[in-house]
Each structure stands twice: as structure tokens, then as C-alpha cells.
Design a protein around this motif. Structure first.
Motif, PDB file in Angstrom:
ATOM      1  N   GLY A 181      -6.331   4.487  -8.420  1.00 61.30           N
ATOM      2  CA  GLY A 181      -5.397   4.116  -7.360  1.00 61.30           C
ATOM      3  C   GLY A 181      -6.095   3.522  -6.160  1.00 61.30           C
ATOM      4  O   GLY A 181      -5.595   2.580  -5.535  1.00 61.30           O
ATOM      5  N   ARG A 182      -7.252   4.075  -5.846  1.00 62.08           N
ATOM      6  CA  ARG A 182      -8.016   3.525  -4.709  1.00 62.08           C
ATOM      7  C   ARG A 182      -8.509   2.120  -4.999  1.00 62.08           C
ATOM      8  O   ARG A 182      -8.468   1.239  -4.144  1.00 62.08           O
ATOM      9  N   TRP A 183      -8.996   1.887  -6.221  1.00 62.69           N
ATOM     10  CA  TRP A 183      -9.498   0.559  -6.569  1.00 62.69           C
ATOM     11  C   TRP A 183      -8.381  -0.467  -6.577  1.00 62.69           C
ATOM     12  O   TRP A 183      -8.577  -1.617  -6.163  1.00 62.69           O
ATOM     13  N   ILE A 184      -7.214  -0.071  -7.059  1.00 61.80           N
ATOM     14  CA  ILE A 184      -6.073  -0.993  -7.040  1.00 61.80           C
ATOM     15  C   ILE A 184      -5.694  -1.324  -5.597  1.00 61.80           C
ATOM     16  O   ILE A 184      -5.439  -2.485  -5.255  1.00 61.80           O
ATOM     17  N   GLY A 185      -5.673  -0.320  -4.737  1.00 59.82           N
ATOM     18  CA  GLY A 185      -5.367  -0.548  -3.329  1.00 59.82           C
ATOM     19  C   GLY A 185      -6.400  -1.428  -2.647  1.00 59.82           C
ATOM     20  O   GLY A 185      -6.056  -2.310  -1.847  1.00 59.82           O
ATOM     21  N   LEU A 186      -7.683  -1.207  -2.955  1.00 60.57           N
ATOM     22  CA  LEU A 186      -8.732  -2.039  -2.368  1.00 60.57           C
ATOM     23  C   LEU A 186      -8.627  -3.483  -2.855  1.00 60.57           C
ATOM     24  O   LEU A 186      -8.798  -4.426  -2.077  1.00 60.57           O
ATOM     25  N   GLY A 187      -8.332  -3.661  -4.130  1.00 58.53           N
ATOM     26  CA  GLY A 187      -8.162  -5.015  -4.662  1.00 58.53           C
ATOM     27  C   GLY A 187      -6.975  -5.732  -4.026  1.00 58.53           C
ATOM     28  O   GLY A 187      -7.055  -6.913  -3.681  1.00 58.53           O
ATOM     29  N   LEU A 209       0.829  -1.214   0.000  1.00 54.63           N
ATOM     30  CA  LEU A 209       0.000   0.000   0.000  1.00 54.63           C
ATOM     31  C   LEU A 209       0.857   1.255   0.000  1.00 54.63           C
ATOM     32  O   LEU A 209       0.514   2.250  -0.643  1.00 54.63           O
ATOM     33  N   TYR A 210       1.961   1.212   0.708  1.00 50.16           N
ATOM     34  CA  TYR A 210       2.869   2.361   0.725  1.00 50.16           C
ATOM     35  C   TYR A 210       3.426   2.611  -0.675  1.00 50.16           C
ATOM     36  O   TYR A 210       3.468   3.762  -1.139  1.00 50.16           O
ATOM     37  N   LEU A 211       3.839   1.552  -1.360  1.00 49.96           N
ATOM     38  CA  LEU A 211       4.362   1.698  -2.716  1.00 49.96           C
ATOM     39  C   LEU A 211       3.278   2.160  -3.692  1.00 49.96           C
ATOM     40  O   LEU A 211       3.536   3.001  -4.565  1.00 49.96           O
ATOM     41  N   LEU A 212       2.066   1.631  -3.553  1.00 46.83           N
ATOM     42  CA  LEU A 212       0.967   2.064  -4.420  1.00 46.83           C
ATOM     43  C   LEU A 212       0.628   3.533  -4.199  1.00 46.83           C
ATOM     44  O   LEU A 212       0.391   4.277  -5.159  1.00 46.83           O
ATOM     45  N   ALA A 213       0.602   3.966  -2.942  1.00 50.23           N
ATOM     46  CA  ALA A 213       0.306   5.365  -2.646  1.00 50.23           C
ATOM     47  C   ALA A 213       1.418   6.277  -3.167  1.00 50.23           C
ATOM     48  O   ALA A 213       1.147   7.361  -3.684  1.00 50.23           O
ATOM     49  N   TRP A 226      -7.691  -2.023   8.997  1.00 47.74           N
ATOM     50  CA  TRP A 226      -7.390  -0.677   9.526  1.00 47.74           C
ATOM     51  C   TRP A 226      -6.592   0.153   8.513  1.00 47.74           C
ATOM     52  O   TRP A 226      -6.834   1.336   8.345  1.00 47.74           O
ATOM     53  N   GLN A 227      -5.635  -0.478   7.847  1.00 50.29           N
ATOM     54  CA  GLN A 227      -4.838   0.232   6.854  1.00 50.29           C
ATOM     55  C   GLN A 227      -5.620   0.535   5.583  1.00 50.29           C
ATOM     56  O   GLN A 227      -5.302   1.471   4.869  1.00 50.29           O
ATOM     57  N   THR A 228      -6.642  -0.258   5.301  1.00 56.19           N
ATOM     58  CA  THR A 228      -7.429  -0.076   4.090  1.00 56.19           C
ATOM     59  C   THR A 228      -8.545   0.942   4.289  1.00 56.19           C
ATOM     60  O   THR A 228      -9.036   1.512   3.317  1.00 56.19           O
ATOM     61  N   ALA A 229      -8.938   1.186   5.503  1.00 52.01           N
ATOM     62  CA  ALA A 229     -10.067   2.083   5.776  1.00 52.01           C
ATOM     63  C   ALA A 229      -9.929   3.466   5.126  1.00 52.01           C
ATOM     64  O   ALA A 229     -10.917   3.964   4.580  1.00 52.01           O
ATOM     65  N   PRO A 230      -8.771   4.103   5.115  1.00 53.47           N
ATOM     66  CA  PRO A 230      -8.682   5.411   4.453  1.00 53.47           C
ATOM     67  C   PRO A 230      -8.944   5.355   2.952  1.00 53.47           C
ATOM     68  O   PRO A 230      -9.365   6.348   2.358  1.00 53.47           O
ATOM     69  N   LEU A 231      -8.718   4.212   2.328  1.00 53.08           N
ATOM     70  CA  LEU A 231      -8.998   4.090   0.898  1.00 53.08           C
ATOM     71  C   LEU A 231     -10.486   4.031   0.611  1.00 53.08           C
ATOM     72  O   LEU A 231     -10.935   4.466  -0.436  1.00 53.08           O
ATOM     73  N   ALA A 232     -11.251   3.481   1.543  1.00 51.25           N
ATOM     74  CA  ALA A 232     -12.679   3.299   1.319  1.00 51.25           C
ATOM     75  C   ALA A 232     -13.487   4.570   1.566  1.00 51.25           C
ATOM     76  O   ALA A 232     -14.598   4.703   1.058  1.00 51.25           O
ATOM     77  N   PHE A 233     -12.953   5.495   2.318  1.00 48.52           N
ATOM     78  CA  PHE A 233     -13.746   6.679   2.644  1.00 48.52           C
ATOM     79  C   PHE A 233     -13.136   7.934   2.080  1.00 48.52           C
ATOM     80  O   PHE A 233     -12.057   8.178   1.921  1.00 48.52           O
TER      81      PHE A 233
END
Length: 98
Positions: A39-45, A21-25, A91-98
Motif C-alpha cells: 500500500g505504501r509503494w502504491i501511494g508513493l508511485g 491517497l485517501y481512497l488508497l488508505a 507534505w501529504q506523501t511524507a507519512p508514507l515514506a517514514f
């Protein structure tokens, strides 16, 4: 060594998730807007893939044969690590969803 990898597998997946996630961000920050939907969809996937791997590891450990004390201890450590890893991934994914 295989026993330790099995017991700490969930935590290792969590560490890989954090790094991924750090590298994707970082890549999204360089190549596009950090708020871009792609970017969010890739992170969620990626997060869902990591959660599926943690669930697979935990289910394999719960179905592992053996009833001696050592196997029971390894099973408890692995499932607890998988639970902690799943909570950390969510917990780490929560910021991507909102």
C-alpha cells in the motif's frame, strides 16, 4: 475555460492526489494492514505520478509563448499554483515514506 484550467491545473492535480491517497488508505485499511508495504509503494508511485504531472504543467507554462501582460499574469498564477501543489503533494506523501 481552458485558460482557467491551465492556471488552476496544479491545484486540481493536488486535489486529485488528496482524494486518491485517501481512497488508497481506505482500501488498504479494509483489505490489508495500513502499514503494509504494498500500500505504501502504491501511494508513493501515485504521488510521484502527480508530482510529474505538476512539473510537466509548470514547465509547459514557463515555455508558453507570448509576452503581453495577460499571458504573464496567467503564467505567474499557474507556476505559483504548481509550486503550492508540489509542496502539498510532498507534505501529504511524507507519512508514507517514514
Amino acid at each position: 475555460m481552458k485558460r482557467w484550467l491551465t492556471m488552476t491545473g496544479g491545484l486540481l492535480i493536488w486535489a486529485a492526489h488528496f482524494l486518491g491517497l485517501y481512497l488508497l488508505a481506505s482500501a488498504a485499511d479494509v483489505w490489508s494492514s495500513p502499514e503494509a508495504a504494498s500500500g505504501r509503494w502504491i501511494g508513493l508511485g501515485f504521488s510521484l505520478l502527480c508530482l510529474a504531472l505538476v512539473a510537466l504543467l509548470a514547465s509547459r507554462m514557463l515555455r508558453r509563448p507570448g509576452s503581453d501582460e495577460t499571458v504573464g499574469w496567467e503564467r505567474r498564477v499557474a507556476v505559483t499554483g504548481a509550486l503550492v501543489a508540489a509542496i502539498g503533494i510532498i507534505w501529504q506523501t511524507a507519512p508514507l515514506a517514514f
